[in-house]
Design an enzyme around this catalytic site. Structure first.
Site, PDB file in Angstrom:
ATOM      1  CG  LEU A   1      -1.813   1.168   1.497  1.00 14.24           C
ATOM      2  CD1 LEU A   1      -2.823   1.305   0.380  1.00 14.24           C
ATOM      3  CD2 LEU A   1      -2.525   1.004   2.830  1.00 14.24           C
ATOM      4  CB  SER A   2       1.464   3.907  -2.493  1.00 11.53           C
ATOM      5  OG  SER A   2       1.710   3.122  -3.623  1.00 11.53           O
ATOM      6  CD  GLN A   3       6.057   8.169   1.632  1.00  7.87           C
ATOM      7  OE1 GLN A   3       6.719   7.756   0.677  1.00  7.87           O
ATOM      8  NE2 GLN A   3       6.453   9.173   2.379  1.00  7.87           N
TER       9      GLN A   3
END
Length: 213
Positions: free
Chosen positions: A59-61
């Site tokens: 899950l991207s930053q």
């Protein structure tokens, strides 16, 4: 850890890092990022960090989600149709769905896609269409797209994605291997010319070919 105060702290960090589009910040504030993670990691949902979602994916930053969304909105005109390459757990998808008219999202890993579908329904986001396919091929049947956003990094920009950009369409994509850079690519009118701007160094999972069930 999922309180409004915790979310406000995250939004303040995004502001401090230069995200300035208030529509994007409002969506980041109000979207429950914790539901896009397995329960064991949900207490870390509002940290400004990438988190694992299984199958070697992340899950991207939050900063990257906000930054890429802001760039897409700022560089494009009217965003009626946006293609997302890499649905993942659906967080970036849900952010886009609250800011553009319609999102088409492709994901190569079927179990991730099904989880994302459930979460999007949970949030009542009915302007998203999902497809289980190789992201490098985009979704030609639904194109052309006013904007394309990729959440995985190819070694080189897939030509199929460029072909699916509408006139003046915008592609936001990380490119590279060990060393990656975030690029903004704009199609010049309805020509076959593309203007590329390198934005900043990034670190994404690679864009892989094929599909898994």
């Amino acid at each position: 850890m999922t309180s409004q105060r915790t979310r406000e702290r995250l939004v303040q960090r995004l502001l401090d890092q230069g995200v300035s589009n208030y529509d994007v910040l409002d969506v980041m504030r109000n979207t429950p990022r914790h539901i896009f993670l397995d329960e064991a990691l949900s207490h870390r949902a509002y940290e400004d960090t990438a988190l694992p979602i299984g199958f070697g994916q992340t899950l991207s930053q939050p900063y990257i989600v906000a930054r890429m969304t802001e760039v897409l909105l700022g560089a494009a005109g009217e965003l009626n149709k946006v293609l997302e390459v890499g649905t993942g757990s659906g967080f970036q998808t849900s952010v886009l769905a609250q800011l553009v008219k319609r999102v088409y999202s492709v994901e190569r890993i079927r179990p991730l896609q099904e989880k994302a579908r459930t979460r999007l329904r949970q949030l009542g986001l009915d302007n998203v269409q999902l497809r289980h396919s190789d992201g490098g091929f985009g979704w030609p049947e639904m194109g052309p797209f006013d904007g394309i956003l990729s959440t995985a990094a190819p070694q080189v920009v897939p030509p199929e994605l460029l072909k699916q950009l509408a006139p003046d369409g915008v592609l936001v994509i990380p490119v590279g291997g060990v060393s990656q850079e975030l690029r903004l690519i704009v199609r010049a009118g309805d020509s076959d010319k593309f203007v590329t701007q390198i934005l900043e160094p990034v670190k994404f999972v690679p864009l892989l070919s094929g599909t898994t069930r």
